[in-house]
Design a protein around this motif. Structure first.
Motif, PDB file in Angstrom:
ATOM      1  N   LEU A   1       0.802  -0.974  -0.273  1.00 44.39           N
ATOM      2  CA  LEU A   1       0.252  -0.214   0.278  1.00 44.39           C
ATOM      3  C   LEU A   1       0.931   1.859   0.068  1.00 44.39           C
ATOM      4  CD1 LEU A   1      -3.076  -0.808   2.730  1.00 44.39           C
ATOM      5  CD2 LEU A   1      -3.112  -0.319   0.041  1.00 44.39           C
ATOM      6  N   LEU A   2       1.546   1.417   0.331  1.00 45.97           N
ATOM      7  CA  LEU A   2       3.175   2.307   0.780  1.00 45.97           C
ATOM      8  C   LEU A   2       4.178   2.416   0.027  1.00 45.97           C
ATOM      9  CD1 LEU A   2       2.758   2.507   4.986  1.00 45.97           C
ATOM     10  CD2 LEU A   2       1.198   3.929   3.232  1.00 45.97           C
ATOM     11  N   SER A   3       4.512   1.784  -0.497  1.00 46.18           N
ATOM     12  CA  SER A   3       5.422   1.142  -1.478  1.00 46.18           C
ATOM     13  C   SER A   3       5.899   2.821  -2.939  1.00 46.18           C
ATOM     14  CB  SER A   3       5.732   0.297  -2.167  1.00 46.18           C
ATOM     15  OG  SER A   3       4.823  -0.001  -3.692  1.00 46.18           O
ATOM     16  N   GLY A   4       5.171   2.990  -3.301  1.00 42.65           N
ATOM     17  CA  GLY A   4       4.156   3.758  -4.151  1.00 42.65           C
ATOM     18  C   GLY A   4       4.029   3.232  -6.060  1.00 42.65           C
ATOM     19  N   ARG A   5       4.134   1.870  -6.272  1.00 43.02           N
ATOM     20  CA  ARG A   5       4.033   1.027  -6.981  1.00 43.02           C
ATOM     21  C   ARG A   5       2.838   0.964  -7.671  1.00 43.02           C
ATOM     22  NH1 ARG A   5       8.681  -3.143  -8.076  1.00 43.02           N
ATOM     23  NH2 ARG A   5       7.835  -4.180  -6.187  1.00 43.02           N
ATOM     24  N   GLN A   6       2.443   0.796  -8.259  1.00 40.47           N
ATOM     25  CA  GLN A   6       0.851   0.744  -9.173  1.00 40.47           C
ATOM     26  C   GLN A   6       0.689  -0.708  -9.272  1.00 40.47           C
ATOM     27  OE1 GLN A   6       2.265   3.173 -10.672  1.00 40.47           O
ATOM     28  NE2 GLN A   6       1.411   4.710 -11.260  1.00 40.47           N
ATOM     29  N   LYS A   7       2.049  -1.659  -9.063  1.00 37.44           N
ATOM     30  CA  LYS A   7       1.633  -3.361  -9.403  1.00 37.44           C
ATOM     31  C   LYS A   7       1.764  -3.666  -7.415  1.00 37.44           C
ATOM     32  CE  LYS A   7       6.093  -4.264  -9.968  1.00 37.44           C
ATOM     33  NZ  LYS A   7       6.905  -5.267 -10.739  1.00 37.44           N
ATOM     34  N   ASP A   8       1.886  -3.105  -6.796  1.00 41.30           N
ATOM     35  CA  ASP A   8       2.103  -3.507  -5.986  1.00 41.30           C
ATOM     36  C   ASP A   8       0.319  -3.049  -4.675  1.00 41.30           C
ATOM     37  OD1 ASP A   8       4.669  -4.170  -5.852  1.00 41.30           O
ATOM     38  OD2 ASP A   8       5.506  -2.567  -5.227  1.00 41.30           O
ATOM     39  N   LEU A   9       0.317  -1.953  -5.537  1.00 39.11           N
ATOM     40  CA  LEU A   9      -1.268  -1.408  -4.575  1.00 39.11           C
ATOM     41  C   LEU A   9      -2.126  -2.646  -5.307  1.00 39.11           C
ATOM     42  CD1 LEU A   9      -1.522   2.508  -5.428  1.00 39.11           C
ATOM     43  CD2 LEU A   9      -1.914   1.037  -3.279  1.00 39.11           C
ATOM     44  N   LEU A  10      -2.462  -3.123  -6.913  1.00 35.04           N
ATOM     45  CA  LEU A  10      -2.754  -4.020  -7.638  1.00 35.04           C
ATOM     46  C   LEU A  10      -2.313  -5.776  -6.669  1.00 35.04           C
ATOM     47  CD1 LEU A  10      -4.664  -5.186  -9.834  1.00 35.04           C
ATOM     48  CD2 LEU A  10      -3.041  -5.514 -10.835  1.00 35.04           C
ATOM     49  N   ILE A  11      -1.146  -5.524  -6.053  1.00 37.09           N
ATOM     50  CA  ILE A  11      -0.841  -6.585  -5.297  1.00 37.09           C
ATOM     51  C   ILE A  11      -1.845  -6.475  -4.087  1.00 37.09           C
ATOM     52  CG2 ILE A  11       0.924  -8.433  -3.971  1.00 37.09           C
ATOM     53  CD1 ILE A  11       2.381  -8.363  -6.871  1.00 37.09           C
ATOM     54  N   ALA A  12      -1.990  -5.789  -3.135  1.00 38.10           N
ATOM     55  CA  ALA A  12      -2.391  -5.158  -2.034  1.00 38.10           C
ATOM     56  C   ALA A  12      -3.772  -5.561  -2.409  1.00 38.10           C
ATOM     57  CB  ALA A  12      -1.430  -4.272  -1.112  1.00 38.10           C
ATOM     58  N   GLN A  13      -4.247  -4.862  -3.070  1.00 35.68           N
ATOM     59  CA  GLN A  13      -5.784  -4.868  -3.116  1.00 35.68           C
ATOM     60  C   GLN A  13      -6.066  -6.880  -3.267  1.00 35.68           C
ATOM     61  OE1 GLN A  13      -7.843  -3.419  -6.550  1.00 35.68           O
ATOM     62  NE2 GLN A  13      -9.844  -2.598  -5.480  1.00 35.68           N
ATOM     63  N   THR A  14      -5.792  -7.283  -3.943  1.00 38.73           N
ATOM     64  CA  THR A  14      -5.989  -8.790  -4.452  1.00 38.73           C
ATOM     65  C   THR A  14      -5.782  -9.290  -3.335  1.00 38.73           C
ATOM     66  OG1 THR A  14      -5.363  -7.984  -7.359  1.00 38.73           O
ATOM     67  CG2 THR A  14      -5.629 -10.909  -6.183  1.00 38.73           C
ATOM     68  N   PHE A  15      -4.550  -9.763  -2.380  1.00 40.88           N
ATOM     69  CA  PHE A  15      -4.378 -10.109  -1.961  1.00 40.88           C
ATOM     70  C   PHE A  15      -4.968 -10.180  -0.171  1.00 40.88           C
ATOM     71  CE2 PHE A  15      -2.024 -11.515   1.401  1.00 40.88           C
ATOM     72  CZ  PHE A  15      -1.567 -13.211   1.018  1.00 40.88           C
ATOM     73  N   HIS A  16      -6.108  -8.702  -0.049  1.00 41.57           N
ATOM     74  CA  HIS A  16      -6.500  -8.339   0.788  1.00 41.57           C
ATOM     75  C   HIS A  16      -8.098  -9.424   1.346  1.00 41.57           C
ATOM     76  CE1 HIS A  16      -8.385  -5.528   4.107  1.00 41.57           C
ATOM     77  NE2 HIS A  16      -9.640  -5.795   2.738  1.00 41.57           N
ATOM     78  N   GLY A  17      -8.025 -10.038   0.517  1.00 46.12           N
ATOM     79  CA  GLY A  17      -9.427 -10.957   0.607  1.00 46.12           C
ATOM     80  C   GLY A  17      -9.323 -12.278   0.965  1.00 46.12           C
ATOM     81  N   THR A  18      -7.677 -13.063   0.781  1.00 44.35           N
ATOM     82  CA  THR A  18      -7.569 -13.510   1.354  1.00 44.35           C
ATOM     83  C   THR A  18      -6.968 -13.610   2.785  1.00 44.35           C
ATOM     84  OG1 THR A  18      -5.966 -14.263  -0.172  1.00 44.35           O
ATOM     85  CG2 THR A  18      -4.668 -15.508   1.981  1.00 44.35           C
ATOM     86  N   LEU A  19      -6.681 -12.885   3.943  1.00 44.85           N
ATOM     87  CA  LEU A  19      -6.303 -12.113   4.543  1.00 44.85           C
ATOM     88  C   LEU A  19      -8.410 -12.082   5.818  1.00 44.85           C
ATOM     89  CD1 LEU A  19      -4.044  -9.230   4.590  1.00 44.85           C
ATOM     90  CD2 LEU A  19      -3.802 -11.613   5.602  1.00 44.85           C
ATOM     91  N   LEU A  20      -9.041 -11.396   5.111  1.00 41.62           N
ATOM     92  CA  LEU A  20     -10.181 -10.889   5.013  1.00 41.62           C
ATOM     93  C   LEU A  20     -10.732 -12.107   5.428  1.00 41.62           C
ATOM     94  CD1 LEU A  20     -11.853  -9.023   2.409  1.00 41.62           C
ATOM     95  CD2 LEU A  20     -11.277  -7.998   5.019  1.00 41.62           C
ATOM     96  N   VAL A  21     -10.817 -13.608   4.626  1.00 40.26           N
ATOM     97  CA  VAL A  21     -10.832 -15.111   5.383  1.00 40.26           C
ATOM     98  C   VAL A  21     -10.899 -15.774   6.194  1.00 40.26           C
ATOM     99  CG1 VAL A  21     -10.968 -17.395   4.155  1.00 40.26           C
ATOM    100  CG2 VAL A  21     -11.042 -15.659   2.493  1.00 40.26           C
ATOM    101  N   TRP A  22      -9.167 -15.106   6.769  1.00 39.33           N
ATOM    102  CA  TRP A  22      -9.133 -15.519   7.999  1.00 39.33           C
ATOM    103  C   TRP A  22      -9.344 -15.114   9.177  1.00 39.33           C
ATOM    104  CZ3 TRP A  22      -6.524 -12.710  11.334  1.00 39.33           C
ATOM    105  CH2 TRP A  22      -6.274 -13.724  13.267  1.00 39.33           C
ATOM    106  N   ALA A  23      -9.817 -13.873   8.861  1.00 43.15           N
ATOM    107  CA  ALA A  23     -10.196 -12.467   9.547  1.00 43.15           C
ATOM    108  C   ALA A  23     -11.018 -13.266  10.098  1.00 43.15           C
ATOM    109  CB  ALA A  23     -10.356 -11.140   9.400  1.00 43.15           C
ATOM    110  N   LYS A  24     -12.601 -13.468   9.178  1.00 43.52           N
ATOM    111  CA  LYS A  24     -13.993 -13.870   9.212  1.00 43.52           C
ATOM    112  C   LYS A  24     -14.174 -15.166   9.911  1.00 43.52           C
ATOM    113  CE  LYS A  24     -16.313 -11.049   5.618  1.00 43.52           C
ATOM    114  NZ  LYS A  24     -16.810 -11.326   3.903  1.00 43.52           N
ATOM    115  N   ARG A  25     -13.357 -16.174   9.227  1.00 46.64           N
ATOM    116  CA  ARG A  25     -12.603 -17.332  10.358  1.00 46.64           C
ATOM    117  C   ARG A  25     -12.819 -16.946  12.221  1.00 46.64           C
ATOM    118  NH1 ARG A  25     -12.213 -22.518   7.288  1.00 46.64           N
ATOM    119  NH2 ARG A  25     -11.313 -22.592   9.788  1.00 46.64           N
ATOM    120  N   ALA A  26     -12.118 -16.335  12.031  1.00 51.37           N
ATOM    121  CA  ALA A  26     -11.348 -16.581  13.649  1.00 51.37           C
ATOM    122  C   ALA A  26     -12.296 -15.076  14.780  1.00 51.37           C
ATOM    123  CB  ALA A  26     -10.163 -14.720  13.626  1.00 51.37           C
TER     124      ALA A  26
END
Length: 776
Positions: free
Chosen positions: A402-427
């Motif tokens: 989110l903070l590196s300043g590269r567009q592709k890193d922002l895209l990766i962060a947005q995409t991978f955010h769903g994986t963390l949400l699955v763990w958060a909802k299970r927890a």
């Protein structure tokens, strides 16, 4: 006769002496030197952008006045003032020997004179016009009177003329407050006697005299006899009109520089036609399929131990205070936390301060992200320290993206955010409990080390959930999408107090947690030690006394409710959100503002939530070019209506207060992760407020903004100061608030996204070409 027909008449540019064969070519070329009207009538001082327009205008003077023809001297003088129509295409160089003020030629305007003085400061011989202008004493009195009349016309509001010999005294004879450094114009809104600062240049400031003084002072910069080498240089400005026609619009440039823009990758080569692909599954097809299924993990040699240590140190001293999800007192590098260690090093590299260190952190992040994805299923269904360490590594890696300043890193962060949400909802399938609920009073007395470790594991899990909530809000604000989690207070994970989280030893922790017990239990504990069988119930601590991270999480949740209120356009829901914001201000911001340091910049976040209540951020981003020029035209009407409305004024005031809060921060402290986004949004608010807004009768009414009144601010005085001590709004280029936000954005910490936001705002500056921009 044939020889004369082959002779091509030359038109000379009076700026650079470049010759042309057609009038329209010369006129187009002249406009590259200046956007002002360069042709001035010598009688009425009226300015024109075309030479033929000036000649047509001169006919009115010639027809209205009798021109004597009996004197040859008068005829010559009249031709000097009004060239004959059959010779309108001949340009007389002001630096040739025939040009003199004694011939009553039109005085050169300051803009043209400034261009001459900077590029040809000593052109011609000592008797030339420029030399005579810098030495007025060498000319007759009648010449000086003509010059003074031309200069006086500038003071009366006409086109600027030549400087008078007394222009310097006029400049230095202004209000003494301009030169008095002790005059201090107060910028504090609380001052009831706020006035325009004395050091401002008022309407009586003689700008024409100042330009003339600068022009005369530059006459000695270039040695005599060097003007010829400038005349022989190629003129770059002649190609500018043709180049500008092919350049994309500002909105299209903003689109290609937008932080979510992912350009199409092209190699520049046409892919050759290939034969039909085999449809039969044979051994060769099986072999190629086996190769494609193999994970391509690049081998990354780890940096040196010294580099890893300095990155770990930067993480815990700079980043940990604003995002505390790892228990620093008990963290130790180990085999179980190897991925967490690398993730800490990746984001710690951003604080080292060198591009070399940041590039190493990028490589670690790219490799680490693939490693976490490849081993996710192994830890996903487990519980324990290894799972917590893996999720911590993933969340810190998300922060890097989110903070590196590269567009592709922002895209990766947005995409991978769903994986963390699955763990958060299970927890959170079962109701989250406070960390103290997992330990008993008996364990604190008889096995404090074991109780401390169990408490740390439970508290780290709760803070991981809190960090995912923060990321959910930040990703929603960056991409202007809906949040995936509910952020109401009952859905937020419970967190322990800051002093319990910061305890460095088990003795400090156990003593602090005992002090949190209710008075009855504390008295009972002091009278007798707890029994191992009777005191197995979970600890029931007092309510939270001081927890900045929980307050930060609660305020982020109020931001999501503000977005919902704006989307539904419900006055009731909007008023409910305002009431909650005021209650939060009174309980968390007001009392602590003057006493303790706030690492989360809660006042800045609090003011930014009013953007979500009273502005449509998506349409404001579209109008400046997020999706290009064509789409921006569909939102100009909204931008004009909003910027001229009380809602636009309200958001502009909160943006000005955000700038004030950030200017009071220590330069050595690292801001939290939401600060770059808020500064960018505040600058966007002020750009649209100054670019599209206008002061109307409705906007000048005494509108009362309740939240500003409750925190003790006079919005009329604040708006007057934010406008640059003017009653009306300034232009974008002269707005001190917009410039202040642009200045502070790239200096807001070590985040690369701050530089990315700053590059977008730089494209919005008016009348600045790419080759003239200052590279930071």
């Amino acid at each position: 006769m044939a020889e004369r027909s082959r002779t091509r008449r030359q038109r000379l540019c009076s700026w650079c002496f470049k010759s042309f064969t057609k009038d329209e070519h010369l006129a187009r070329h002249v406009r590259t030197h200046t956007r002002e009207k360069p042709f001035v009538c010598t009688i009425c001082k009226k300015a024109f952008s075309r030479h033929d327009s000036l000649l047509r205008h001169s006919r009115s003077h010639r027809s209205s006045s009798a021109i004597p023809s009996t004197s040859a001297a008068h005829s010559t003088e009249n031709d000097a003032i009004h060239p004959p129509l059959n010779r309108h295409d001949e340009q007389v160089s002001p630096f040739n020997n025939e040009y003199s003020i004694g011939a009553h030629e039109a005085p050169t305007s300051p803009d043209r004179l400034s261009s001459f003085g900077s590029r040809y400061p000593h052109a011609g011989h000592p008797g030339s016009a420029f030399h005579s202008l810098t030495n007025p004493a060498q000319h007759p009195t009648v010449v000086g009177s003509n010059v003074e009349e031309s200069a006086q016309s500038n003071f009366d509001g006409a086109v600027a003329g030549l400087p008078t010999p007394g222009s310097q005294s006029r400049l230095t004879g202004l209000d003494p407050s301009l030169h008095d450094s002790s005059q201090d114009g107060s910028w504090i809104c609380g001052n009831a006697s706020t006035q325009i600062p004395a050091w401002f240049a008022d309407d009586d400031f003689d700008l024409g005299a100042l330009n003339s003084e600068i022009l005369m002072s530059t006459a000695n910069w270039v040695p005599p006899g060097t003007s010829g080498q400038y005349q022989n240089e190629p003129e770059r400005d002649t190609l500018r009109p043709l180049v500008e026609d092919t350049l994309p619009s500002r909105e299209d440039l903003v689109k290609t520089h937008w932080y979510t823009f992912m350009g199409i990758s092209r190699t520049g080569h046409t892919t050759p036609d290939t034969g039909p692909e085999p449809t039969q599954v044979d051994e060769a097809y099986r072999a190629s399929l086996a190769v494609k299924l193999q994970p391509h993990m690049p081998f990354l040699p780890l940096p040196s131990t010294d580099f890893l240590n300095i990155c770990i140190q930067m993480y815990f001293t700079k980043f940990h205070p604003v995002f505390p999800i790892v228990h620093a007192p008990t963290f130790r590098p180990s085999a179980k936390s190897s991925l967490l260690l690398l993730s800490i090093c990746s984001i710690g590299s951003l604080f080292v301060g060198s591009s070399h260190a940041a590039s190493k952190g990028v490589k670690v992040f790219e490799t680490l992200n693939k490693a976490i994805l490849s081993s996710w299923e192994k830890y996903f269904s487990r519980q324990g320290p290894e799972t917590i360490a893996l999720i911590q590594a993933a969340l810190i890696g998300q922060t890097f993206g989110l903070l590196s300043g590269r567009q592709k890193d922002l895209l990766i962060a947005q995409t991978f955010h769903g994986t963390l949400l699955v763990w958060a909802k299970r927890a959170t399938l079962s109701k989250c409990k406070r960390a103290s609920d997992y330990i008993s009073l008996s364990e604190v007395f008889h096995a404090p080390q074991k109780a401390w470790k169990r408490w740390i594991q439970a508290e780290e899990q709760n803070r991981l959930l809190a960090g995912i909530h923060v990321h959910d809000v930040e990703i929603s604000e960056l991409f202007l999408t809906d949040t995936y989690l509910r952020h109401s207070p009952e859905k937020l994970p419970p967190l322990s107090d800051d002093d319990l989280w910061a305890a460095t030893t088990v003795e400090v922790w156990s003593g602090t947690i005992m002090s949190r017990l209710p008075d009855s239990r504390m008295h009972e504990t002091q009278s007798r030690p707890p029994d191992t069988t009777a005191d197995q119930a979970p600890l029931q601590l007092s309510p939270l006394s001081s927890n900045g991270f929980h307050a930060y999480l609660e305020l982020e949740g109020l931001g999501t409710s503000a977005v919902e209120a704006n989307n539904t356009n419900s006055p009731t829901q909007r008023q409910y959100c305002e009431d909650n914001l005021m209650a939060f201000y009174e309980s968390h911001i007001g009392p602590n503002k003057e006493h303790s340091r706030d690492p989360y910049c809660l006042p800045v976040l609090w003011h930014s939530i009013f953007f979500s209540l009273y502005a449509n951020a998506n349409r404001l981003e579209l109008v400046i070019g997020k999706e290009g020029f064509t789409e921006s035209q569909n939102h100009i009407a909204y931008a004009r209506s909003w910027a001229s409305s009380p809602d636009g004024q309200r958001c502009a005031l909160h943006a000005a207060l955000i700038l004030r809060e950030l200017e009071q921060e220590n330069i050595g402290t690292e801001p939290p992760i939401h600060i770059p986004r808020i500064i960018f949004r505040a600058a966007l608010i002020w750009f649209c407020y100054t670019r599209f807004g206008s002061d109307t009768a409705n906007s000048q009414q005494n509108m009362e903004f309740s939240e500003l009144q409750k925190i003790g601010l006079d919005h009329q005085r604040l708006l007057f100061e934010a406008n640059g001590f003017k009653a009306s709004r300034p232009t974008t280029a002269e707005s001190s608030t917009f410039c202040g936000l642009m200045d502070i954005l790239p200096r807001a910490g070590h985040w690369g996204i701050s530089q990315l936001f700053s590059s977008i705002l730089n494209l919005l500056l008016p009348d600045v070409k790419d080759d003239e921009r200052y590279a930071r």
